[in-house]
Design a protein around this motif. Structure first.
Motif, PDB file in Angstrom:
ATOM      1  N   ALA A 163       5.259   4.385   1.305  1.00  0.00           N
ATOM      2  CA  ALA A 163       4.777   3.018   1.115  1.00  0.00           C
ATOM      3  C   ALA A 163       4.950   2.199   2.380  1.00  0.00           C
ATOM      4  O   ALA A 163       5.901   2.400   3.148  1.00  0.00           O
ATOM      5  N   LEU A 164       4.038   1.270   2.587  1.00  0.00           N
ATOM      6  CA  LEU A 164       4.097   0.380   3.740  1.00  0.00           C
ATOM      7  C   LEU A 164       4.556  -1.005   3.303  1.00  0.00           C
ATOM      8  O   LEU A 164       4.181  -1.498   2.233  1.00  0.00           O
ATOM      9  N   SER A 165       5.363  -1.625   4.158  1.00  0.00           N
ATOM     10  CA  SER A 165       5.840  -2.983   3.919  1.00  0.00           C
ATOM     11  C   SER A 165       5.724  -3.776   5.205  1.00  0.00           C
ATOM     12  O   SER A 165       6.167  -3.315   6.269  1.00  0.00           O
ATOM     13  N   HIS A 170      11.235   2.744   5.621  1.00  0.00           N
ATOM     14  CA  HIS A 170      12.144   3.855   5.913  1.00  0.00           C
ATOM     15  C   HIS A 170      12.622   4.565   4.654  1.00  0.00           C
ATOM     16  O   HIS A 170      13.087   5.704   4.715  1.00  0.00           O
ATOM     17  N   ALA A 171      12.522   3.901   3.507  1.00  0.00           N
ATOM     18  CA  ALA A 171      12.906   4.524   2.233  1.00  0.00           C
ATOM     19  C   ALA A 171      11.863   4.123   1.189  1.00  0.00           C
ATOM     20  O   ALA A 171      10.721   4.600   1.232  1.00  0.00           O
ATOM     21  N   MET A 172      12.236   3.218   0.256  1.00  0.00           N
ATOM     22  CA  MET A 172      11.280   2.700  -0.707  1.00  0.00           C
ATOM     23  C   MET A 172      11.707   1.308  -1.146  1.00  0.00           C
ATOM     24  O   MET A 172      12.875   1.087  -1.471  1.00  0.00           O
ATOM     25  N   MET A 173      10.778   0.389  -1.130  1.00  0.00           N
ATOM     26  CA  MET A 173      11.045  -0.948  -1.625  1.00  0.00           C
ATOM     27  C   MET A 173      11.360  -0.882  -3.115  1.00  0.00           C
ATOM     28  O   MET A 173      10.726  -0.113  -3.848  1.00  0.00           O
ATOM     29  N   GLY A 174      12.318  -1.678  -3.559  1.00  0.00           N
ATOM     30  CA  GLY A 174      12.706  -1.641  -4.966  1.00  0.00           C
ATOM     31  C   GLY A 174      11.577  -2.036  -5.900  1.00  0.00           C
ATOM     32  O   GLY A 174      11.379  -1.424  -6.961  1.00  0.00           O
ATOM     33  N   VAL A 188       0.865  -1.183   0.000  1.00  0.00           N
ATOM     34  CA  VAL A 188       0.000   0.000   0.000  1.00  0.00           C
ATOM     35  C   VAL A 188       0.896   1.224   0.000  1.00  0.00           C
ATOM     36  O   VAL A 188       1.859   1.299   0.779  1.00  0.00           O
ATOM     37  N   ALA A 189       0.598   2.170  -0.881  1.00  0.00           N
ATOM     38  CA  ALA A 189       1.387   3.400  -0.963  1.00  0.00           C
ATOM     39  C   ALA A 189       0.450   4.580  -1.157  1.00  0.00           C
ATOM     40  O   ALA A 189      -0.648   4.428  -1.707  1.00  0.00           O
TER      41      ALA A 189
END
Length: 396
Positions: free
Chosen positions: A307-309, A315-319, A279-280
């Protein structure tokens, strides 16, 4: 009472992008863990230190965040035109399961380096100096990733001056190409837009109804407008992760998004599928202060994305989410594209909690359907430790 001794398994601890994980060669795993199943999952859970009711993973290699609770299994590929098969596992921190439903785009940056360094690729295919091209089969999602790995004097070059927001120290740049990143027609989640729409009305009982772009590219992702959620898009981790009610709302949105995308049959199944979808939320570009204290100017970015993981704000962004962002930005009319100002674009630079990231995507409209041939971004990777990981012999 006799206790089983510990066994040791060859392993490498690597950083890839803004994530860390334990890397294994398939051939080095105990025989019962070389095939998918409960034994493999139990072994990897013990390696990482899960499930941990304290949420710290003290008795394992995990770092108690979604970015550091990861495992990778590699083997020489038997597929034509590929060098290595890459399987990724997202290990739950507090529950006894490993999620194999998606890829990790950050750790993808370390796959080529590990494959070269561990002898999974014939030395004759790797230049002593220059750039090695490693074709990776991403086994979780059945996609091809091409990694361009710098080489120097016969070794993978890990040091350099490439800076990646979310990573403290510079390193060598690794360019990644995610080929045909959208779902296949017969793949899980269906086409790139599972509902057939660029924007849907997503009804979440007890939470609300939201405009959403539901896209399956890189990783299944539910994009929302920050303003519709009561956010600015400039939020850092504490603003979300310190709010249990907000996390509960996001999980409800994620579950109903998964249902709408056809990833699950009923919302109750979402609890056992934490890795996907993501989810972003997006917002137009604004100046903000990143978590490092770095000032990001509105002129430095095209839009804001958070974005949530695994149930927490990343803390940054998933690739893989960056691939989804780049793909959605390239397609006029999605929420991501509109937040970036609309129109056609081949690349986008977005602001995330740790700074900025640029990702490119090549999109075209064919017979009324959007198609993306590849998404491109740069990361870095480095070996942190190598040797053996030890686990109790009766733990799997």
């Amino acid at each position: 009472m006799a206790h089983a001794p510990q066994i040791k398994i060859p392993a490498t601890y690597m950083r890839g992008g803004t994530s860390k994980g334990v890397f294994f060669r398939l051939q080095d795993l105990p025989a019962q863990a070389q095939t998918p199943g409960p034994a493999r999952d139990a072994l990897l859970l013990r390696v990482i230190g899960s499930p941990d009711p304290y949420g710290k993973q003290i008795d394992g290699m995990g770092g108690a965040t979604s970015s550091t609770s990861k495992v990778v299994i590699l083997s020489a590929s038997k597929r034509p035109d590929h060098d290595v098969d890459y399987l990724f596992g997202q290990v739950s921190i507090d529950k006894p399961f490993v999620d194999w439903s998606g890829n990790c785009g950050n750790l993808s940056a370390a796959v080529g380096a590990f494959a070269i360094g561990s002898g999974l690729i014939e030395p004759t295919q790797v230049p002593a100096t220059g750039v090695a091209t490693v074709r990776i089969w991403q086994a979780n999602i059945g996609k091809t990733i091409v990694a361009h790995v710098p080489m120097s004097d016969g070794q993978v070059q890990e040091t350099g001056d490439f800076e990646l927001d979310g990573v403290t120290f510079p390193a060598a740049e690794v360019q990644l190409e995610f080929l045909d990143p959208a779902a296949d027609d017969d793949g899980e989640g269906g086409t790139m837009f599972p509902t057939g729409n660029l924007i849907d009305e997503l009804a979440v009982p007890g939470v609300g109804t939201f405009k959403a772009t539901l896209i399956n590219a890189g990783i299944p992702t539910v994009f929302l407008n920050a303003a519709d959620l009561g956010y600015s898009g400039m939020e850092l981790q504490d603003a979300i992760n310190g709010d249990p009610a907000a996390l509960e709302r996001f999980e409800a949105i994620r579950a109903h998004g998964a249902l709408r995308m056809g990833l699950i049959e009923h919302v109750g199944q979402a609890a056992a599928r934490q890795h996907t979808p993501k989810v972003a939320f997006v917002a137009p570009a604004q100046a903000y202060l990143a978590s490092s204290g770095k000032q990001v100017g509105a002129e430095d970015i095209d839009l804001l994305v958070r974005a949530l993981s695994m149930g927490k704000l990343h803390h940054a962004m998933m690739g893989t989410a960056a691939v989804a962002i780049g793909t959605a930005a390239a397609i006029p009319g999605t929420l991501v594209n509109l937040a970036a100002g609309g129109g056609e674009r081949s690349a986008v630079r977005f602001g995330h909690p740790s700074g900025t990231l640029r990702v490119g995507a090549q999109a075209c409209l064919i017979d009324g359907q959007w198609s993306v041939t590849k998404a491109i971004m740069s990361r870095s990777a480095r070996v942190l430790m190598e040797g053996w990981v030890r686990v109790p012999g009766d733990s799997f």
